[in-house]
Design a protein around this motif. Structure first.
Motif, PDB file in Angstrom:
ATOM      1  N   SER A 140      14.280  19.088 -12.901  1.00  0.00           N
ATOM      2  CA  SER A 140      15.543  19.809 -12.927  1.00  0.00           C
ATOM      3  C   SER A 140      16.567  19.058 -12.083  1.00  0.00           C
ATOM      4  CB  SER A 140      15.359  21.230 -12.388  1.00  0.00           C
ATOM      5  OG  SER A 140      16.513  21.982 -12.598  1.00  0.00           O
ATOM      6  N   PRO A 141      17.683  18.691 -12.672  1.00  0.00           N
ATOM      7  CA  PRO A 141      18.039  18.829 -14.073  1.00  0.00           C
ATOM      8  C   PRO A 141      17.309  17.788 -14.922  1.00  0.00           C
ATOM      9  CG  PRO A 141      19.787  17.677 -12.919  1.00  0.00           C
ATOM     10  CD  PRO A 141      18.767  18.089 -11.879  1.00  0.00           C
ATOM     11  N   ALA A 142      17.220  18.049 -16.197  1.00  0.00           N
ATOM     12  CA  ALA A 142      16.562  17.115 -17.110  1.00  0.00           C
ATOM     13  C   ALA A 142      17.386  15.835 -17.225  1.00  0.00           C
ATOM     14  CB  ALA A 142      16.403  17.758 -18.481  1.00  0.00           C
ATOM     15  N   PRO A 143      16.715  14.684 -17.198  1.00  0.00           N
ATOM     16  CA  PRO A 143      17.452  13.423 -17.341  1.00  0.00           C
ATOM     17  C   PRO A 143      17.995  13.264 -18.759  1.00  0.00           C
ATOM     18  CG  PRO A 143      15.091  13.017 -17.337  1.00  0.00           C
ATOM     19  CD  PRO A 143      15.282  14.477 -17.059  1.00  0.00           C
ATOM     20  N   LYS A 144      19.018  12.461 -18.883  1.00  0.00           N
ATOM     21  CA  LYS A 144      19.665  12.215 -20.176  1.00  0.00           C
ATOM     22  C   LYS A 144      19.532  10.739 -20.538  1.00  0.00           C
ATOM     23  CE  LYS A 144      21.535  16.390 -20.220  1.00  0.00           C
ATOM     24  NZ  LYS A 144      20.692  17.428 -20.733  1.00  0.00           N
ATOM     25  N   GLY A 145      19.606  10.472 -21.824  1.00  0.00           N
ATOM     26  CA  GLY A 145      19.662   9.103 -22.325  1.00  0.00           C
ATOM     27  C   GLY A 145      18.519   8.221 -21.856  1.00  0.00           C
ATOM     28  N   GLU A 146      18.870   6.990 -21.503  1.00  0.00           N
ATOM     29  CA  GLU A 146      17.870   6.002 -21.108  1.00  0.00           C
ATOM     30  C   GLU A 146      17.069   6.445 -19.892  1.00  0.00           C
ATOM     31  OE1 GLU A 146      15.417   2.807 -21.267  1.00  0.00           O
ATOM     32  OE2 GLU A 146      16.765   3.560 -22.818  1.00  0.00           O
ATOM     33  N   GLN A 147      17.668   7.213 -19.020  1.00  0.00           N
ATOM     34  CA  GLN A 147      16.927   7.712 -17.859  1.00  0.00           C
ATOM     35  C   GLN A 147      15.756   8.591 -18.325  1.00  0.00           C
ATOM     36  OE1 GLN A 147      19.011  10.419 -15.169  1.00  0.00           O
ATOM     37  NE2 GLN A 147      18.103   9.338 -13.425  1.00  0.00           N
ATOM     38  N   ALA A 148      15.953   9.397 -19.350  1.00  0.00           N
ATOM     39  CA  ALA A 148      14.868  10.205 -19.918  1.00  0.00           C
ATOM     40  C   ALA A 148      13.791   9.299 -20.505  1.00  0.00           C
ATOM     41  CB  ALA A 148      15.410  11.153 -20.982  1.00  0.00           C
ATOM     42  N   GLY A 149      14.212   8.241 -21.196  1.00  0.00           N
ATOM     43  CA  GLY A 149      13.254   7.285 -21.762  1.00  0.00           C
ATOM     44  C   GLY A 149      12.427   6.600 -20.694  1.00  0.00           C
ATOM     45  N   GLU A 150      13.065   6.203 -19.609  1.00  0.00           N
ATOM     46  CA  GLU A 150      12.338   5.534 -18.527  1.00  0.00           C
ATOM     47  C   GLU A 150      11.340   6.481 -17.862  1.00  0.00           C
ATOM     48  OE1 GLU A 150      15.403   3.953 -16.012  1.00  0.00           O
ATOM     49  OE2 GLU A 150      16.000   2.461 -17.520  1.00  0.00           O
ATOM     50  N   LEU A 151      11.728   7.720 -17.678  1.00  0.00           N
ATOM     51  CA  LEU A 151      10.804   8.696 -17.106  1.00  0.00           C
ATOM     52  C   LEU A 151       9.602   8.893 -18.040  1.00  0.00           C
ATOM     53  CD1 LEU A 151      10.300  10.688 -14.770  1.00  0.00           C
ATOM     54  CD2 LEU A 151      11.396  12.417 -16.178  1.00  0.00           C
ATOM     55  N   PHE A 152       9.861   8.976 -19.334  1.00  0.00           N
ATOM     56  CA  PHE A 152       8.773   9.104 -20.302  1.00  0.00           C
ATOM     57  C   PHE A 152       7.861   7.883 -20.259  1.00  0.00           C
ATOM     58  CE2 PHE A 152       6.915   8.405 -24.487  1.00  0.00           C
ATOM     59  CZ  PHE A 152       6.226   9.593 -24.668  1.00  0.00           C
ATOM     60  N   ASP A 153       8.438   6.697 -20.135  1.00  0.00           N
ATOM     61  CA  ASP A 153       7.620   5.479 -20.041  1.00  0.00           C
ATOM     62  C   ASP A 153       6.643   5.577 -18.873  1.00  0.00           C
ATOM     63  OD1 ASP A 153       9.135   4.490 -22.161  1.00  0.00           O
ATOM     64  OD2 ASP A 153      10.382   3.203 -20.870  1.00  0.00           O
TER      65      ASP A 153
END
Length: 178
Positions: A140-153
């Motif tokens: 919280s808050p949920a990351p957006k864009g590439e930041q979300a992708g990097e967290l998923f990686d």
């Protein structure tokens, strides 16, 4: 995960999980128990959506219902469920049927398919990836864009290690929906 899908070649499949089922046999404070009683209608309706329209149909319904519950602070009742169904173009009659036990057997089975592989000492979200199921991440808050992708990686790398079980720290902020 919806943000991750924008920047990674993944597709999220939503399944019905019910906090009411998860907490059904737990000794909980009465105020929390009342909240869990209200949770049945949304999970039952989601199950009705799956049975009527298929697995992919629950995704827009969860989003529509979650927006009402969490952002708009709408009540957990048949009218709110009917509004979410209507937004998705689904049969609003599912809302009335969700006030009964009609969908319970299928809802409980779906809940267990998602939760049993991760264990009972968790809540939601549960992500199944590469044959492993893990609770979280809670962000919280949920990351957006590439930041979300990097967290998923990073999450994907942790899941790849068979001995990985848990990362946790005390929450210092409540949910931020934006």
């Amino acid at each position: 995960m919806l943000e991750v899908e924008e920047v990674r070649d993944v597709h999220t499949v939503f399944h019905v999980m019910s906090l009411a089922v998860l907490n059904q046999d737990r000794d909980l404070p009465e105020s929390y128990r009342a909240e869990m009683d209200r949770a049945w209608i949304g999970a039952r309706a989601a199950t009705g959506v799956v049975q009527t329209y298929g697995d992919e149909a629950v995704r827009p319904f969860y989003t529509a219902l979650g927006t009402r519950y969490h952002l708009q602070k709408a009540p957990h009742d048949k009218a709110t469920v009917a509004e979410a169904l209507a937004e998705c173009g689904y049969d609003t009659g599912i809302a009335g049927r969700a006030g009964t036990e009609e969908f319970d057997e299928a809802m409980i089975a779906s809940h267990h398919r998602g939760m049993d592989p991760v264990g009972q000492d968790v809540g939601t979200p549960v992500i199944h990836l590469h044959g492993m199921a893990l609770f979280g991440p809670v962000i919280s808050p949920a990351p957006k864009g590439e930041q979300a992708g990097e967290l998923f990686d990073g999450f994907e790398k942790m899941v790849a290690y068979p001995g990985f079980f848990e990362l946790k720290r005390t929450r210092t902020v409540g949910p931020i929906f934006d």
